[in-house]
Design a protein around this motif. Structure first.
Motif, short mmCIF file in Angstrom:
data_model
loop_
_atom_site.label_atom_id
_atom_site.label_comp_id
_atom_site.label_asym_id
_atom_site.label_seq_id
_atom_site.Cartn_x
_atom_site.Cartn_y
_atom_site.Cartn_z
N LEU A 139 0.82 -1.21 0.00
CA LEU A 139 0.00 0.00 0.00
C LEU A 139 0.85 1.26 0.00
O LEU A 139 0.51 2.27 -0.63
CB LEU A 139 -0.92 0.01 1.22
N LYS A 140 1.99 1.23 0.68
CA LYS A 140 2.84 2.41 0.77
C LYS A 140 3.52 2.74 -0.56
O LYS A 140 4.13 3.81 -0.70
CB LYS A 140 3.89 2.22 1.86
N LEU A 141 3.38 1.87 -1.53
CA LEU A 141 3.91 2.12 -2.87
C LEU A 141 2.84 2.64 -3.83
O LEU A 141 3.13 2.95 -4.98
CB LEU A 141 4.52 0.83 -3.44
N VAL A 142 1.59 2.76 -3.33
CA VAL A 142 0.48 3.28 -4.13
C VAL A 142 0.47 4.80 -4.04
O VAL A 142 0.59 5.36 -2.93
CB VAL A 142 -0.86 2.72 -3.62
N PRO A 143 0.37 5.53 -5.14
CA PRO A 143 0.34 6.99 -5.10
C PRO A 143 -0.77 7.51 -4.18
O PRO A 143 -1.92 7.10 -4.29
CB PRO A 143 0.06 7.38 -6.55
N GLY A 144 -0.38 8.38 -3.24
CA GLY A 144 -1.32 8.94 -2.29
C GLY A 144 -1.37 8.19 -0.97
O GLY A 144 -1.94 8.68 0.01
#
Length: 625
Positions: free
Chosen positions: A323-328
């Protein structure tokens, strides 16, 4: 305390709530047994009602006298009409809801029904005598008797949740599973299977960088699920947001596949094809470098967000790192991870079209116990089971909707005829008469039928009749009013369409794709006067339905003719007339499938997978047709 009722409903989810309300409103004394009275119609997964085909089902429930539509409107924080770029047969209403308000509104509705009683407990066994249901026993050693029982257990029957290698017994996070019922039903001849579904991670709004997301606002205007007065959107409207996965996200997810119960053999059951987990997406669609994700608020003021599109059973650390690699979501904080859940279901070919079981009389199944997925499909089944349970114990004819009458009819016919091998979800493509089953005319199709069986109120019927009068007045005017070319040609040119060569009826002008019914109001004074006679709060709804009926009249009439032709097959009763194993002129597969399903009519037999047209012809010959 009373221990004897007309109908007992087991389970307080979407199916159970509609079942209890329907049976009670028809006059039955109903006992609703649920584990937790604070979670009626709990939105276990996404906080939304409706969508493609599902929205049509909710409109149909409202037209029949159900409550899902009214409660959705009261708890809605965003409304959208999907598929507006396509024809009206595909338009599908969808509402984002405040999940806490939705549940509270359901509780208020149920508590105001004088014929509904409640018991907070877990049902652990049935009282069955001579293959007739007589009542239930609970975990607290209480026995309740009833003339009919509706079983709506959702994902709770032997429910088992998975988060990586962690396994938790339960039907929902922090809620216990239900045991014992599957074993009892198996002993009475039922086939029991296992299915799997899942739910995504929940996210803290304060950790989201919305500047990187695409905002998705709702629609303003007249749209709502229920056409009844007072069914308005009352809550603050909120936006949803869109972001995407990327190759880095996918690489991180792939690192955890060996720990995913979906891929290491821990989970053997099948999940929903049309709502796959994120790990299934990256494996099945390995050529895709990104997948769309929707961030949906769970309420009017809560900071909790639902990440639609990121259902997962991967370990917690893998979910968070990805999730921490998803924009935003670089600084994301989660309230709880996504998880998969396995649960028992019963092959729905073991049911009749009333949803009464074939092996135990007066016992009805509704919802995910029948292998479906979705609040809307569950609510529809619960409603029909509650109605038919009441009708059966009062020795009245069953209430069955045809495939040309409602999506609810398509849903139930598919379940009891074809069965399921994965969680079943309704789509418009599953209905062969889509133009007859539009979301805008559910009340016209179904409210009179509901009134005839004593469910829909006189107020609801009169409200519909008033609508139809306004519709017919508009249609009669448009079909009969003549326009002259010198009065309208300059306007037609402005609208980008060719001028008239001679006077025509107003319908000929409306049929042009560049012209809408709203365009006519300011050009034709007599039509404007007629429109102004329609109550303001109903005007847009009525004009839209009039335009659809006129512009698509050719398609509608053609489909009606086809439906009428095939409906005749559904009037040819065959249940109990044949021993299929003796009919050697029918294919081996056909004999096996006909014996298993035991279809009620020739029409149902023709829809069974594995029964060929030549098999149907044999049956027609034997019937003297």
């Amino acid at each position: 305390m009373n221990f004897e009722y007309d109908v007992i409903v087991v389970g307080g989810g979407h199916a159970g709530c509609e079942a209890a309300a329907a049976a009670a409103n028809m006059g039955s004394q109903v006992l609703l047994i649920t584990m937790d009275m604070s979670k009626f119609a709990q939105m276990s997964c996404n906080p939304a009602i409706g969508g493609i085909a599902k929205g049509q089902i909710v409109r149909e429930l409202d037209a029949l006298g159900g409550y899902s539509g009214i409660i959705t409107d009261k708890s809605s924080i965003q409304f959208r009409m999907l598929n507006r770029s396509k024809g009206p047969a595909m338009w599908s209403p969808r509402a984002q809801c405040d999940r806490m308000v939705y549940s509270a509104e359901w509780r208020e509705v149920l508590e105001k029904l004088p014929n509904v009683s409640f018991w907070q407990d877990t049902v652990t066994d049935f009282i069955i005598e001579d293959n007739i249901i007589k009542g239930v026993r609970t975990k607290n050693s209480v026995a309740f008797l009833a003339k009919a029982v509706v079983l709506t257990t959702g994902t709770f029957l032997n429910g088992l949740m998975h988060i990586g290698s962690v396994q938790l017994e339960g039907g929902r996070v922090s809620e216990p599973s239900s045991t014992g019922l599957s074993e009892t039903l198996f002993s009475h001849g039922f086939t029991v299977g296992r299915m799997k579904t899942g739910t995504p991670v929940r996210i803290d709004e304060r950790s989201i960088d919305f500047s990187q997301l695409e905002e998705q606002k709702g629609e303003e205007g007249h749209y709502r699920f229920s056409y009844m007065p007072g069914s308005n959107r009352l809550l603050k409207q909120r936006s949803c947001y869109i972001t995407y996965t990327n190759s880095s996200v996918h690489s991180k997810l792939e690192e955890g596949l060996q720990e995913s119960p979906m891929y290491n053999g821990t989970i053997q059951s099948l999940g929903p094809r049309y709502c796959p987990s994120i790990e299934t997406k990256i494996v099945t669609f390995a050529d895709k470098d990104r997948h769309q994700l929707f961030l949906e608020p769970e309420g009017e003021s809560t900071i909790e967000y639902y990440l639609n599109g990121f259902s997962s059973s991967l370990p917690l650390n893998i979910q968070v790192d990805a999730l921490k690699l998803v924009p935003g979501l670089e600084n994301v904080k989660v309230f709880r991870p996504g998880y998969a859940i396995e649960y028992d279901y019963f092959e729905p070919t073991q049911l009749m079209h009333t949803l009464e079981t074939k092996f135990v009389k007066n016992l009805y199944f509704a919802g995910q116990i029948n292998g479906t997925t979705g609040y809307e499909e569950a609510g529809a089944q619960g409603f029909m089971a509650g109605v038919n349970a009441h009708l059966k114990i009062n020795k009245k004819e069953p209430f069955i909707l045809g495939r040309d009458e409602a999506y609810i009819g398509v849903l139930i016919d598919y379940l009891v005829t074809k069965g399921v091998d994965e969680p079943y979800r309704m789509f418009t493509s599953r209905a062969e008469y889509r133009i007859l089953l539009r979301q805008d005319d559910a009340d016209v199709r179904l409210t009179p039928k509901s009134f005839d069986i004593g469910l829909a109120s006189k107020e609801r019927l009169e409200y519909l009749e008033e609508k139809v009068e306004y519709q017919n007045a508009c249609i009669e005017f448009i079909n009969g009013f003549s326009v002259k070319k010198d009065k309208i040609n300059s306007w037609l040119v402005e609208m980008g369409t060719s001028p008239l060569k001679q006077g025509v009826k107003l319908i000929d002008v409306l049929m042009r794709p560049q012209i809408s019914i709203w365009d006519l109001i300011n050009q034709i004074d007599a039509f404007k006067e007629l429109v102004q006679s329609i109550p303001v709060e109903r005007r847009d709804e009525i004009l839209e339905s009039v335009e659809i009926r006129l512009k698509y009249a050719g398609y509608i009439n053609r489909e009606k003719l086809i439906a009428d032709k095939f409906r005749r097959l559904d009037h040819l009763k065959i249940r109990g007339k044949f021993n299929y194993s003796d009919l050697k002129t029918i294919s081996t597969e056909g004999r096996e499938k006909l014996t298993k399903v035991d279809p009620e009519t020739i029409g149902q037999a023709s829809r069974i997978t594995g029964v060929s047209p030549s098999d149907i012809n044999v049956l027609l010959v034997l019937l003297g047709r």
